[in-house]
Design an enzyme around this catalytic site. Structure first.
Site, PDB file in Angstrom:
ATOM      1  N   GLU B  60       0.819  -1.221   0.000  1.00 20.84           N
ATOM      2  CA  GLU B  60       0.000   0.000   0.000  1.00 20.84           C
ATOM      3  C   GLU B  60       0.844   1.259   0.000  1.00 20.84           C
ATOM      4  OE1 GLU B  60      -0.720  -2.712   1.674  1.00 20.84           O
ATOM      5  OE2 GLU B  60      -2.796  -3.169   1.187  1.00 20.84           O
ATOM      6  N   HIS B 129     -10.226  -4.899  11.120  1.00 24.49           N
ATOM      7  CA  HIS B 129     -10.882  -4.790   9.814  1.00 24.49           C
ATOM      8  C   HIS B 129     -12.216  -4.073   9.863  1.00 24.49           C
ATOM      9  CE1 HIS B 129      -7.886  -7.717   8.682  1.00 24.49           C
ATOM     10  NE2 HIS B 129      -8.230  -7.562   7.415  1.00 24.49           N
TER      11      HIS B 129
END
Ligand SMILES: Cc1ncc(C[n+]2csc(CCOP(=O)(O)OP(=O)(O)O)c2C)c(N)n1
Lengths: 326, 324
Positions: B60, B129
């Site tokens: 990322e 998450h």
């Protein structure tokens, strides 16, 4: 590298020497201005490393891109950014290269494809990959040159950037200027390898390693990598070994290294080497002195210009937070 | 009017923009061959090819940086984060590079980039998450932050974001991807900084955005049956913020409740509350209230997860108290 033989070679070295000397004098002047409190923030000098920036950048074309670190004065000058605008930036003036928004660590000049000095160690490596990515996307034939220190070779961004550049065969030349210290940390306490360029093996890309004390040698090696990138053969990771004669920044007395060590490296001062070569090739000492005088004058003028320039108007505080949508 | 899912609306927005402008590309993990972890980019690889729909490795920080670098030289990347949870390893690039490049370079290098992907809580995905980051990114000058609730807003705002010359944080809601809504035919854009009254009312304003509206709207409906008239304002755009819209509604109803899926401490609702007390203090008939996620990492157990989030019941209870 052997001494220049032909007149052309000698004149070529003379020009590179002139650029290195400009960096040296510019930075001596900034050190002085810094101690007088005219320059704020951090100020990381490049003194001692001039042959790397000048040699590497002289291997580029105008359409190529350069991405630099917080130690960006030398790279900017080597790329031909205006000393006046750079000094004014250091002074935080309206006439600065980024109108006082950046200071020492953030020189940018779009007209010269100078894509910035960046302050987060290694963060700029993936930006460089992105610029190279755009060149590949468009097929514009430009190469991106990215400078970083050996300290940056331990950060995630370096590895991610290398892997992405490798899998996409980006036209990128990564130059690790190994000056053997990341602030006060010597390389052997931070790096798992002696030569950063061996990390290229892990990414299956080309590598090179040289000493960075001879400006023409640097250019010759960088040129090979630049040509490889331009041919579409992907990135190269180079380590160019060098040394900074000053502390990490102006506030660092560099007590982590010995006087002897510093003296040893000063023997390999790239400016003295180039000067010796020029003299041996028959150039007159007075010519070189005259050149130095002209450079000193240029630098003085830039300090004067910076001094006399206005501060940015307060109304500019919010300018450029967002770009206009046109 | 066509009925589209939230996911289809996003897909349509990207596809139309990419058809128009060859500088736009989509990059991220699994966006190409897999067609998106949440299938937002379905069909796009087939349409645009690997040059413009680019699968990346799991890196990322690296591909966020690549996008920003490409934007420095005039491309207009759309960077998909599989979920915003993983944007945290790229947050250095988003904040230190994207948000500040234009400023640091005195306007030489605008960064026309969209960072988008699934955000928000829920689905029993537990602590790492299942979290909302609107407040984090809204904190940063140089970024724009959007969080649409309906497919139509998702479409109109994504197109606006892609055309904007600034870095945009476009937070989709992973539980809304399958939700359906009417999307007008033909192209339209929704400006940033404009909230939308999703329900008109007179006695109290609920200010909310994104998935939290899933609780707010049915709560307002139920309250209406009790004779309590609630106005529901969907911010849609967190930064820039529609200050006028918020104030106009509160000046009308004289009460404000802010419902957000993120945490309470330093949450964006606090900023909205500050705005209201500063600019509409004299209009307030009761203290401004907030309902947020509980001040804990998201638990996995179904009952705990549910109890940590805003809910219809919590909203109804709070509104009743405030109306008394
Ligand atoms: C991510 C990050 N961590 C720490 C710092 C503070 N810092 C600035 S320069 C530096 C040393 C970097 O050394 P190196 O990469 O070898 O470059 P050099 O200064 O030698 O040119 C450190 C630790 C920073 N700017 N960014």
């Amino acid at each position: 590298m052997s001494q220049p033989k032909t007149k052309k070679e000698t004149e070529d070295l003379l020009e590179l020497y002139r650029q290195m000397l400009l960096i040296r004098r510019f930075e001596e002047a900034s050190a002085k201005a810094y101690s007088m409190g005219k320059i704020g923030g951090f100020c990381h000098l490049y003194i001692g490393q001039e042959a790397v920036g000048v040699g590497a950048i002289s291997a580029l074309e105008q359409k190529d891109y350069i991405v630099s670190t917080y130690r960006d004065h030398g790279h900017a000058l080597a790329r031909g950014l205006e000393p006046k605008a750079l000094m004014a930036e250091l002074f935080g003036k309206k006439t600065g290269i980024v109108s006082g928004n950046g200071g020492s660590m953030h020189f940018f000049d779009k007209s010269k494809n100078f894509m910035g000095g960046h302050g987060i160690v290694g963060g700029h490596i993936s930006l460089a990959a992105g610029i190279a990515y755009a060149s590949k996307y468009r097929g514009d034939g430009a190469v991106t040159l990215c400078f970083f220190g050996e300290g940056a070779a331990n950060i995630g961004s370096f590895h991610e950037g290398m892997n992405l550049a490798a899998i996409w065969k980006l036209p990128l030349v990564m130059i690790c200027e190994n000056n053997h210290y990341a602030m006060g940390t010597p390389e052997y306490r931070a790096l798992s390898v002696k030569d950063v360029s061996v990390r290229a093996v892990a990414y299956d890309i080309a590598r090179d390693h040289i000493e960075g004390d001879e400006v023409r040698k640097v250019r010759e090696h960088v040129r090979v990598a630049v040509e490889r990138a331009r041919r579409g053969e992907g990135p190269t990771l180079m380590e160019i070994s060098t040394y900074r004669f000053r502390g990490h920044s102006m506030s660092d007395p560099a007590k982590y290294r010995t006087k002897e060590e510093l003296e040893k490296y000063k023997q390999g001062d790239p400016l003295i080497k180039a000067e010796k070569d020029l003299l041996a090739a028959g150039w007159a000492q007075e010519e070189l002195t005259k050149m130095d005088e002209i450079i000193l004058k240029t630098v003085e003028e830039s300090v004067d210009f910076a001094e006399k320039s206005e501060e940015p108007p307060l109304g500019w505080l919010y300018k450029h937070v967002y770009a206009e949508n046109v | 009017m066509a009925v589209l899912t939230y996911r289809e609306a996003l897909n349509r927005a990207m596809t139309e923009e990419m058809e128009k402008d060859p500088n736009i590309f989509l990059m991220g993990e699994e966006v190409g061959h897999y067609e998106g972890a949440y299938k937002v980019s379905q069909g796009m690889l087939a349409k645009f090819g690997e040059r413009r729909v680019i699968d990346t490795p799991i890196s990322e920080n690296g591909f966020a940086g690549v996008g920003i670098g490409a934007a420095m030289v005039g491309l207009r990347p759309i960077i998909e984060f599989m979920t915003w949870n993983f944007s945290l390893v790229a947050i250095d690039q988003i904040i230190n590079s994207a948000a500040k490049m234009n400023y640091m370079s005195a306007g030489q290098f605008p960064i026309p980039i969209v960072f988008r992907g699934a955000g928000g809580a829920g689905g029993r995905l537990a602590a790492q998450h299942s979290q909302s980051f609107e407040s984090w990114y809204a904190h940063i000058p140089g970024l724009k932050v959007l969080a649409p609730y309906t497919p139509s807003d998702a479409y109109g705002l994504l197109k606006t974001s892609i055309r904007d010359n600034n870095p945009t944080i476009f937070i989709e809601s992973e539980v809304l991807y399958g939700s359906k809504g009417e999307v007008p035919e033909g192209e339209f854009l929704i400006p940033m900084g404009k909230s939308d009254i999703k329900r008109e009312g007179t006695q109290l304003t609920i200010i909310s955005w994104s998935r939290a509206l899933m609780y707010v709207l049915p709560a307002a409906e139920k309250l209406a049956k009790e004779g309590i008239s609630v106005e529901v304002l969907d911010l849609r755009s967190i930064r820039p913020l529609d200050e006028e819209g918020i104030l106009a509604s509160v000046r009308k109803t004289n009460k404000a409740l802010i419902v957000e899926e993120g945490w309470n401490v330093a949450g964006f609702g606090a900023q909205v509350a500050y705005l209201i007390q500063k600019e509409a203090f004299d209009y307030l008939d009761s203290p401004i209230e907030r309902i947020t996620q509980e001040d804990v990492p998201m638990p996995y157990a179904a009952n705990l997860e549910k109890s940590s989030l805003p809910s219809e019941e919590k909203i109804i209870k709070k509104v009743r108290e405030m109306i008394k």
